[in-house]
Design an enzyme around this catalytic site. Sequence first.
Site, PDB file in Angstrom:
ATOM      1  N   SER A   1      37.049  49.230  38.859  1.00  0.00           N
ATOM      2  CA  SER A   1      37.352  49.243  37.429  1.00  0.00           C
ATOM      3  C   SER A   1      36.483  48.222  36.727  1.00  0.00           C
ATOM      4  O   SER A   1      36.035  47.241  37.344  1.00  0.00           O
ATOM      5  CB  SER A   1      38.833  48.889  37.207  1.00  0.00           C
ATOM      6  OG  SER A   1      39.129  48.719  35.838  1.00  0.00           O
TER       7      SER A   1
ATOM      8  N   TYR B   1      46.338  43.276  38.452  1.00  0.00           N
ATOM      9  CA  TYR B   1      45.537  44.502  38.569  1.00  0.00           C
ATOM     10  C   TYR B   1      44.063  44.160  38.725  1.00  0.00           C
ATOM     11  O   TYR B   1      43.374  44.688  39.603  1.00  0.00           O
ATOM     12  CB  TYR B   1      45.743  45.391  37.342  1.00  0.00           C
ATOM     13  CG  TYR B   1      44.860  46.610  37.337  1.00  0.00           C
ATOM     14  CD1 TYR B   1      45.066  47.643  38.248  1.00  0.00           C
ATOM     15  CD2 TYR B   1      43.801  46.737  36.433  1.00  0.00           C
ATOM     16  CE1 TYR B   1      44.247  48.766  38.262  1.00  0.00           C
ATOM     17  CE2 TYR B   1      42.994  47.849  36.436  1.00  0.00           C
ATOM     18  CZ  TYR B   1      43.211  48.860  37.345  1.00  0.00           C
ATOM     19  OH  TYR B   1      42.392  49.967  37.367  1.00  0.00           O
TER      20      TYR B   1
END
Length: 247
Positions: free
Chosen positions: A143, A157
């Site tokens: 990501s 995350y």
Amino acid sequence: MSNNNTGKVVVITGASSGLGEATARHLAALGASVVLGARRKDRLDTLVSEITAAGGKAVAYTTDITQRSEVEALIQGAVDSFGRVDVLINNAGLMSIAPMSETKVDEWDRMIDINIKGLLYGVAAALPRFEAQNSGHFINVASIAGVKVFSPGGTVYSGTKFAVRAISDGLRHEVGGAIRTTVISPGAVDTELKHGSSHPASSENLNEFYKMAIPAESVARAIAFAIEQPADVDISEILLRPTVQDF
């Protein structure tokens, strides 16, 4: 460039929706044989039916990537169905956004189990086969949040996605040569990922943030690009995001 996706056997985790589903459809249309793993059997069965009806090759196995035995069964299923595995796309992921002060430890554990340990289970299952056949390709979905910490609320995350990039870089150093490793780091993409937060304020912020999201097919094309390169070319990392995303 010729389509080097044709004939490849590609295993995809998290294949029942989002990036996994879009990638399965795109690669199958390019001539790859796709092996789909996810927990939602009904979604997988529908996807396999649609791919095969369009002339593609696809099989599916119900897979919870937090269970090592199920990941091993997914890889074995690919071998049983198509005789080999050429590419493993470690795509399954969870994004639970909330401030650290909320101490959502169960969600931290779940993200670690899926985003880090699930990926490692995939590597453990596929790497011996790649080494035996002296070829293979890991594609690990990280990501933009693995490049810059997503704040507020995305600390854990981001930590898992920084780990994906670190593991992938180390893997490339250790097994590179005949075995390729690619990291795909998307920004805001229109998938179910944004629905993983139980914290109301964070969910509201995410829904606003994701109004800029690009289609999942954008990532599928990037993955196909990495796969189709000649065997002596390793696309080590691709970062992609909406043009209006400023981080």
